[in-house]
Design a protein around this motif. Structure first.
Motif, short mmCIF file in Angstrom:
data_model
loop_
_atom_site.label_atom_id
_atom_site.label_comp_id
_atom_site.label_asym_id
_atom_site.label_seq_id
_atom_site.Cartn_x
_atom_site.Cartn_y
_atom_site.Cartn_z
N SER A 2 36.62 1.10 -16.89
CA SER A 2 36.19 -0.28 -16.74
C SER A 2 36.45 -1.08 -18.01
CB SER A 2 34.71 -0.33 -16.37
OG SER A 2 33.94 -0.08 -17.53
N ARG A 3 36.72 -2.35 -17.84
CA ARG A 3 36.98 -3.26 -18.95
C ARG A 3 35.64 -3.52 -19.64
NH1 ARG A 3 37.26 -8.92 -18.93
NH2 ARG A 3 36.82 -9.00 -16.71
N PRO A 4 35.55 -3.31 -21.00
CA PRO A 4 34.26 -3.49 -21.69
C PRO A 4 33.68 -4.90 -21.47
CG PRO A 4 35.87 -2.50 -23.16
CD PRO A 4 36.61 -2.87 -21.91
N GLY A 5 34.54 -5.92 -21.46
CA GLY A 5 34.07 -7.30 -21.33
C GLY A 5 33.41 -7.59 -20.00
N LEU A 6 33.64 -6.74 -19.02
CA LEU A 6 33.12 -6.98 -17.68
C LEU A 6 31.59 -7.00 -17.64
CD1 LEU A 6 34.09 -7.37 -14.77
CD2 LEU A 6 33.99 -4.90 -14.48
#
Lengths: 370, 205
Positions: A2-6
């Motif tokens: 998963s994208r950390p910024g999500l």
């Protein structure tokens, strides 16, 4: 992967949980109780409507619009007042005035990135449509005052003005449209040097220029209104506006609000639909207003039902923040829930249901098996 | 503490100190490193000039002293009740001496500046398409090295421009130091704010 910024909250919106959420709901409940106490009726308006509803110049750049399935231009609600005016002229067209409505919910304004400014704003407000003007204005001040008292804000003031004062004076200035906008901005910033700079070298009569400059300096309690009346004597329209304001302020003062009212005739910005009384609530500890409102006698005519109207709203974020800054945060609920284990699932669940039937708060199944 | 004031350590510090002393308002000795200093009833914050407007807009400081040039750029929502008179300078458009600059309606050019908002607005009002290059300092270098056709910058004596082979084409605004006040403080802390305004108004040039 998963994208950390999500998992971040996107810019412009917020998320509240636990005590933060409870505190906000407690503030909301108090404000709405005051609204109901003055016999306002709840309205739950739609989340979006035709984009044209939100066409006030102050809203145009920040309203988020989108195309509906049948090609209509729609917009997420960005202003309750415009939306309620439309509803009063449509759905409530046959309702006899005066109509008193209140709402509580979010509006969305897509504003440029600025710290402390959100796009999603939780507002609690009311609109008083089609009533006698002076009585409605005076009632509005009383309701605003009671909300601030009930919520527990310390040392609050209501700054009141009338847009007709500036309107009467600017009408007598030798300025084009852009010049008038610039003048409005300078008066709103209480900048006498800026007002002078704009009017110097124009054909504006000296008493009008002097009156506009004096608006930037006029400040104080209700006792400053006679001085205001004198300084705008050159414009009958401005004079009439001060007289109107004086009548409402005198009533509020007689009703016990004298110490809470300050006169602010430089408050001329914001929504273009305001036509009379304008007010803002302030308190030490927060650099922004806690709530605002005003009279908008022309807005309903846009939707085909000419009615005078006045309204006000409080920002929930602002109220929560000022209470925190003033150290007036209520204690969290000390009593914990009854813990009901689920070791024997059926028996445990029965016990939990019995406790619930007695009105207890239960926490079921945590830490046990099953 | 009755009021918090935001001040800049830069260009306007000396003028502010002199003015406050003339007005009989306590002012801290600029002893260097401390960023928050209390002096009698007042608390002073020393911050960067553009941040003065931000601190006051948010009400972290009730009042501040800042140049009008900075206010024009910041576009902050604050009251500006008092022109303090000192710190006079011009915000001007300048080019390389003798260079051609098409400022007619429909013209197009590239401008380097620390004041992107002010510049963009000024060109827009004249119908000139300007590409604004934001710089942090030494703006005078940009036309010399070919980064931009012109600059928008603060001009005090004009010496810096001259030494870099630049000349003023047009004046955009005149700037002086301003006392700014947070909108809520102005009303909710009316008495101390009014006292400060009164004291400074008496001696402002």
């Amino acid at each position: 992967v998963s994208r950390p910024g999500l998992v971040q909250v996107p810019r412009g919106v917020q998320c509240f949980v636990g005590d933060e959420a409870r505190r906000r709901r407690a503030i909301e409940a108090r404000v709405l109780e005051v609204f109901r106490g003055w016999d306002y009726e709840e309205i739950i308006p739609p989340l979006y409507d035709y984009a044209e509803v939100f066409s006030d110049p102050a809203l145009q750049t920040s309203t988020v619009s989108f195309l509906g399935r049948d090609g209509e231009l729609l917009a997420l609600r960005s202003d309750f007042t415009s939306l309620l005016a439309k509803i009063a002229a449509g759905r409530l067209a046959r309702r006899e005035p005066p109509i008193r409505l209140y709402y509580s919910g979010e509006v969305l304004r897509d504003e440029p990135l600025q710290p402390g400014r959100q796009s999603e704003l939780y507002q609690m407000g009311l609109e008083h449509l089609g009533g006698g003007s002076r009585a409605a204005d005076a009632e509005l001040l009383a309701v605003a005052a009671e909300c601030l008292e009930r919520v527990g804000v310390a040392d609050w003031v209501l700054a009141v003005g009338h847009v007709g004062v500036f309107g009467g004076l600017v009408g007598r200035c030798d300025l084009d449209g852009a010049g008038r906008t610039a003048l409005r901005d300078r008066v709103d910033s209480r900048d006498p040097a800026g007002v002078r700079e704009l009017l110097d070298g124009t054909e504006t009569a000296a008493p009008v220029a002097a009156a506009l400059e004096s608006l930037t300096g006029l400040a104080g309690g209700v006792d400053t209104l006679p001085e205001a009346l004198e300084s705008v004597a050159c414009s009958p329209e401005a004079r009439a506006a001060v007289v109107e304001l004086r009548a409402v302020v005198a009533a509020a003062a007689e009703a016990g609000l004298a110490e809470r009212l300050v006169v602010d005739l430089s408050e001329v910005r914001g929504f273009g639909y305001y036509t009379g009384l304008v007010l803002r609530a302030y308190a030490p500890g927060l650099g922004f207003d806690l709530g605002r409102g005003g009279r908008y006698d022309g807005l309903l005519a846009r939707f085909g039902r000419p009615l005078p109207a006045v309204g006000l709203m409080f920002g929930l974020d602002r109220l929560a923040l000022v209470l925190e800054r003033q150290g007036r945060v209520p204690e969290p609920d000390p009593a914990g829930p009854a813990r009901v284990p689920a070791r024997s699932l059926g028996a445990g669940l029965r016990e939990a249901r019995e406790r619930r039937a007695r009105g207890e708060r239960v926490r079921f199944g945590d830490g046990g098996a099953a | 503490v009755s009021l918090t004031l935001a001040l800049t350590k830069g260009r306007l510090l000396e003028g502010s100190a002199a003015l406050f002393r003339r007005a009989g308002v306590p002012f801290p000795n600029g002893d260097g490193r401390r960023l928050v200093v209390s002096e009698g009833e007042l608390r002073f914050l020393f911050v960067k000039d553009i941040d003065v407007a931000t601190y006051v807009e948010h009400g972290v400081a009730d009042c501040g002293v800042v140049g009008r040039d900075v206010l024009l750029e910041a576009g902050s929502d604050v009251y500006e009740p008092l022109d303090l008179g000192f710190g006079r300078c011009r915000l001007a458009l300048a080019r390389l001496r003798g260079a051609r600059l098409d400022l007619s309606r429909g013209g197009s050019l590239r401008v380097a500046t620390k004041y992107p908002r002010v510049s963009a607005r000024w060109f827009r009002e004249r119908g000139v398409s300007a590409e604004v290059v934001r710089l942090g300092g030494s703006v005078e270098l940009a036309p010399v090295l070919g980064l931009a056709d012109c600059i928008v910058d603060v001009v005090e004596t004009g010496r810096t421009l001259e030494e870099n082979g630049l000349e003023v084409v047009e004046e955009i605004a005149v700037s002086t130091a301003r006392l700014i006040v947070n909108r809520a403080s102005f009303h909710a802390r009316r008495q101390p704010v009014a006292r400060l305004l009164e004291a400074l108004r008496g001696v402002a040039g």
